[in-house]
Design an enzyme around this catalytic site. Structure first.
Site, short mmCIF file in Angstrom:
data_model
loop_
_atom_site.label_atom_id
_atom_site.label_comp_id
_atom_site.label_asym_id
_atom_site.label_seq_id
_atom_site.Cartn_x
_atom_site.Cartn_y
_atom_site.Cartn_z
N HIS A 76 75.99 103.89 72.40
CA HIS A 76 75.65 104.46 71.07
C HIS A 76 75.12 105.89 71.20
O HIS A 76 74.26 106.31 70.43
CB HIS A 76 74.63 103.59 70.33
CG HIS A 76 75.10 102.21 70.01
ND1 HIS A 76 75.68 101.88 68.82
CD2 HIS A 76 75.11 101.08 70.74
CE1 HIS A 76 76.00 100.59 68.81
NE2 HIS A 76 75.68 100.09 69.98
N ASN A 149 75.60 96.27 63.73
CA ASN A 149 76.91 96.88 63.98
C ASN A 149 77.80 96.68 62.76
O ASN A 149 77.47 95.88 61.88
CB ASN A 149 77.60 96.21 65.19
CG ASN A 149 77.15 96.80 66.52
OD1 ASN A 149 76.47 97.81 66.57
ND2 ASN A 149 77.56 96.15 67.60
N HIS A 340 64.71 99.08 67.89
CA HIS A 340 64.44 97.94 68.76
C HIS A 340 64.47 96.66 67.91
O HIS A 340 63.69 96.56 66.95
CB HIS A 340 63.05 98.13 69.39
CG HIS A 340 62.61 97.03 70.29
ND1 HIS A 340 63.45 96.01 70.72
CD2 HIS A 340 61.42 96.77 70.86
CE1 HIS A 340 62.78 95.19 71.50
NE2 HIS A 340 61.55 95.62 71.61
N TYR A 363 65.81 97.15 74.69
CA TYR A 363 65.61 98.33 73.85
C TYR A 363 64.34 99.08 74.20
O TYR A 363 64.33 100.32 74.27
CB TYR A 363 65.66 97.94 72.36
CG TYR A 363 67.08 97.64 71.91
CD1 TYR A 363 67.74 96.50 72.38
CD2 TYR A 363 67.77 98.48 71.07
CE1 TYR A 363 69.05 96.22 72.01
CE2 TYR A 363 69.08 98.20 70.69
CZ TYR A 363 69.71 97.08 71.16
OH TYR A 363 71.00 96.81 70.81
FE1 HDE Z 1 72.58 97.38 71.56
N1 HDE Z 1 71.68 98.74 72.78
N2 HDE Z 1 72.61 96.06 73.06
N3 HDE Z 1 73.63 96.08 70.39
N4 HDE Z 1 72.61 98.71 70.07
C1 HDE Z 1 71.34 99.99 72.46
O1 HDE Z 1 69.27 100.96 72.89
C2 HDE Z 1 71.89 96.15 74.20
C3 HDE Z 1 74.04 94.82 70.75
C4 HDE Z 1 73.04 98.50 68.79
O2 HDE Z 1 71.19 104.26 66.84
C5 HDE Z 1 70.50 100.66 73.49
O3 HDE Z 1 68.16 102.76 72.06
C6 HDE Z 1 72.02 94.93 74.97
C7 HDE Z 1 74.48 94.08 69.61
C8 HDE Z 1 72.92 99.71 68.03
O4 HDE Z 1 69.68 104.38 68.41
C9 HDE Z 1 70.33 99.58 74.56
C10 HDE Z 1 72.86 94.13 74.25
C11 HDE Z 1 74.32 94.94 68.55
C12 HDE Z 1 72.39 100.65 68.91
C13 HDE Z 1 71.10 98.43 73.97
C14 HDE Z 1 73.22 94.83 73.05
C15 HDE Z 1 73.80 96.17 69.06
C16 HDE Z 1 72.20 99.99 70.17
C17 HDE Z 1 71.01 101.99 73.99
C18 HDE Z 1 73.36 92.75 74.61
C19 HDE Z 1 74.66 94.68 67.08
C20 HDE Z 1 72.10 102.11 68.62
C21 HDE Z 1 70.12 103.04 73.34
C22 HDE Z 1 72.36 91.82 74.97
C23 HDE Z 1 73.83 93.71 66.43
C24 HDE Z 1 70.72 102.32 68.09
C25 HDE Z 1 69.10 102.30 72.67
C26 HDE Z 1 70.51 103.78 67.76
C27 HDE Z 1 71.66 100.61 71.30
C28 HDE Z 1 71.17 97.24 74.60
C29 HDE Z 1 74.12 94.29 72.09
C30 HDE Z 1 73.54 97.28 68.20
C31 HDE Z 1 70.77 99.95 75.96
C32 HDE Z 1 71.37 94.67 76.31
C33 HDE Z 1 74.97 92.64 69.58
C34 HDE Z 1 73.29 99.91 66.57
O5 HDE Z 1 68.99 99.23 74.70
#
Ligand code: HDE
Length: 681
Positions: A76, A149, A340, A363
């Protein structure tokens, strides 16, 4: 910032105001506030001599510059954000005690960041990908983040697999290619060998992954969460955002071209809409399930690869979010915002979804590296609108000046404060779910059906949507070098639909699939974008206009378009003013040098062939391309000649009428229709 100030304020904007700085018209100083007499020449020994260490101003300026970048988000990275507000339609007190979900009269400030997942910060907006849709609610009980998402399911079922997934879709490690694309070997190798991804892949191959606009996307919380009311009673809940402009997409050829013509297409679209007062609106919906019904749906509600079909569990619309303000500073706000899923308020709780549990770790961890330490909650965009008090101290970038000696619990010197707050008085208390079991690393048997809902999605698509899915698979796998991987994927998707797999196999030169197909016949109409809202409002129309146009008549038509909220951009022979009869004139926004049909939703031609061959050629190409992207095309006056030349008369979505009132009515209707898939292109 003092507590007094925090307490008196419930508007995030007022809070941000105290951090805003405008340097315009100010005298130049160093970061220490020292006025400088010179900012262009470093301090040297003689005019042609070496620069000397003593030059504190040079060193401060260069050092700051050298440290201007922070690590981009691991996923992202490319995002765009706006401020807004959320207002409830009806109290949710029956289900949750969350204060911001009690009173329809209350407005809660929000900050929303949309993003692509795969690409780097500088990648293009219109790539095929899921979109992030993260909302921070600044509530009176602290910040609540709905980190969603635009696709309601996910690739994997357990957080421990996230690094594997992301390594597979990011550019391949030997050559760092391709950027912002899943059309390469490692991703499809991951898919074929991790078949829980099937349902998500169907969405990624569908039109959902190339949205027309951030303003025209749904949002989904994906996981099953819990609402808890003031009596401690819990319900399972899934969150939805529904755009009031409907859910609409680009076509793939257009998306690819846009990546070159305007890599900022979605950013421009969102910020211009807000600038022009067309505030994007999204309704918040919830699907609610009684705890007793946990096992009644035929799949496991803890499995993030599953939706709750809307026809089975209706989405209850409970409020509306309006985005009404662009950011002042991209870095300070969009880049530094830290979401988060663990930022919750009383009344909202988690479930044991193993993907959600993984996120609850990741997060906070990622913010520590990205924002350089544990004090990112003090950054203006992340600060709650209520004060925070605890015994946490120090660390990089600490801004609060905590007074006194006591920074530990339990203490007698401060009467054991800051003191925990009981649940009755608004303290957060985790839902006391009873769990028992052995410690094991395993997948629940109830998580092993990977294909039924992938087929449900396929069954729900219109013929045009199905064709787009076949084309997308064929494109992506067409870029995969390994024939074995291509074959594995085709064999895998035969479990979803034999028709789909056979069509793709033919296109990509592999054996017909081995699978038997699916016996699932159920469909969910809510999944098809054909069943969304259609509106002409905010649609961008290219108006081809040259000198000598019939002034009053054209003005009548264009005024009608503006009255329904269509956005008009004039394309002329050259920039400046284009003059019509009776003193009617318009400013020209583009020539064919700067305009490309992919930037618009529709074309309206008024003037036909010109003397210049170049103009004629460019116009013909422009219209042809718009036609091939299924866009509405309208023509009056000499513009009709173009339809004749391009042999478009009578084709679906091509509007030509002598009566201008009828023309305007029909063209507005055509623009609202978005695309004409029944065209043979
Ligand atoms: Fe994320 N995801 N994600 N994700 N995600 C990040 O956090 C992660 C997942 C989503 O505009 C990171 O600050 C893991 C699902 C959005 O700043 C990180 C898993 C959904 C955004 C991270 C998922 C999301 C992130 C990277 C699986 C939809 C952007 C930067 C267990 C419900 C937020 C950050 C923004 C961002 C980890 C799966 C949505 C690395 C480990 C499912 C919208 O922490």
């Amino acid at each position: 910032m003092s507590d007094k100030r925090d307490m008196s304020q419930n508007s995030k904007d007022e809070q941000l105001e105290s951090f805003r700085v405008n340097d315009k018209g100010k005298k130049l100083t160093t970061n220490q506030g020292l006025k400088m007499s010179e900012d262009e020449f470093s301090l040297k020994v003689g005019e042609r001599g070496p620069t000397i260490m003593e030059d504190f101003h040079f060193r401060e300026k260069l050092t700051h510059f050298d440290h201007e970048r922070i690590p981009e988000r691991m996923v992202h990275a490319r995002g765009f954000a706006a401020h807004g507000e959320f207002q409830l339609y009806e109290s949710m007190s029956k289900y949750t005690k969350a204060k911001f979900l009690q009173e329809p009269s209350k407005k809660t400030p929000v900050f929303v960041r949309f993003s692509t997942v795969n690409g780097s910060k500088g990648s293009a907006d219109t790539v095929r990908d899921a979109r992030g849709f993260a909302t921070k609610f600044y509530t009176e009980e602290g910040n609540y983040d709905l980190v969603a998402n635009n696709i309601p399911v996910f690739f994997i079922q357990d957080g421990i697999k996230f690094p594997d997934l992301v390594h597979s879709f990011k550019p391949e490690p030997d050559n760092d290619i391709p950027q912002a694309s899943t059309a390469h070997d490692t991703f499809w190798d991951f898919v074929a060998n991790n078949q829980e991804s099937a349902h998500m892949i169907m969405w990624i191959m569908s039109d959902r992954a190339i949205p027309r606009s951030f303003r025209m996307m749904e949002g989904f919380g994906v996981h099953t969460f819990r609402f808890v009311n003031d009596k401690g009673k819990a319900h399972f809940v899934k969150f939805h955002w529904k755009p009031l402009l409907g859910t609409h997409s680009l076509v793939w050829d257009e998306a690819q071209k846009l990546a070159g013509v305007d890599p900022d297409f979605h950013r421009n679209d969102l910020s211009h809409a807000i600038e022009n007062g067309f505030y994007p609106e999204f309704e918040l919906g919830v699907q609610i399930l009684a705890e007793e019904d946990e096992f009644k749906l035929g799949f496991d509600i803890l499995d993030a690869t599953k939706i709750w079909p809307e026809e089975d569990i209706p989405v209850k619309i409970i409020g509306k979010m309006t985005l009404n303000q662009n950011v002042d500073n991209f870095f300070a706000e969009t880049e530094q915002v830290a979401f988060h899923p663990g930022h919750v308020v009383p009344g909202i709780d988690f479930t044991n979804d193993p993907l959600l549990q993984g996120r609850l770790f990741s997060y906070l961890d990622t913010q520590l590296i990205r924002l350089g330490g544990p004090n990112f909650h003090e950054l203006p965009i992340n600060r709650p609108v209520v004060p925070f008090h605890n015994n946490q101290r120090d660390g990089y970038g600490r801004q609060t000046i905590n007074q006194g000696k006591v920074a530990y619990h339990r203490n007698s010197m401060w009467g054991n404060t800051p003191a925990p707050v009981s649940e009755e008085k608004g303290g957060y208390k985790n839902y006391q779910e009873k769990v028992e079991g052995r410690k094991i690393r395993a997948r629940s048997e109830s998580f092993t059906d990977h294909f039924s809902q992938a087929t449900l999605f396929w069954n729900s698509m219109s013929p045009a949507e199905k064709k787009h899915i076949i084309d997308a698979f064929s494109f992506e796998l067409g870029k995969v070098d390994s024939i074995s991987v291509r074959q594995q994927v085709v064999d895998m998707f035969a479990n979803v639909s034999l028709k789909l797999a056979v069509a793709v196999a033919e296109n990509i030169g592999v054996r017909p699939p081995k699978g038997r197909g699916s016996n699932i016949t159920k469909a969910s109409p809510a999944l098809s974008q054909e069943n969304t809202i259609f509106k002409a409002k905010t649609r961008k129309v290219a108006v081809i206009l040259t000198n000598g146009f019939p002034g009053p008549e054209v003005k009548y038509v264009l005024d009608r378009f503006v009255a329904v909220g269509m956005v008009l951009e004039i394309i002329g022979e050259n920039l400046g003013v284009v003059e019509g009869t009776s003193g009617v004139s318009y400013n020209v926004d583009y020539t064919f040098l700067t305009a490309d049909s992919v930037l618009f939703d529709a074309v309206y031609m008024i003037n036909g062939s010109r003397k210049s061959q170049k103009f004629n050629k460019d116009a013909a190409y422009f219209i042809d391309e718009a036609f091939s992207h299924y866009k509405p095309i309208g023509a009056t006056h000499e513009g009709r000649k173009w339809l004749e030349v391009n042999q478009l008369i009578g084709k679906p979505g091509v509007v030509m009428k002598d009566d201008l009132k009828i023309f305007a009515d029909e063209f507005i209707q055509a623009v609202a229709s978005h695309r004409f898939w029944n065209r043979a292109v």
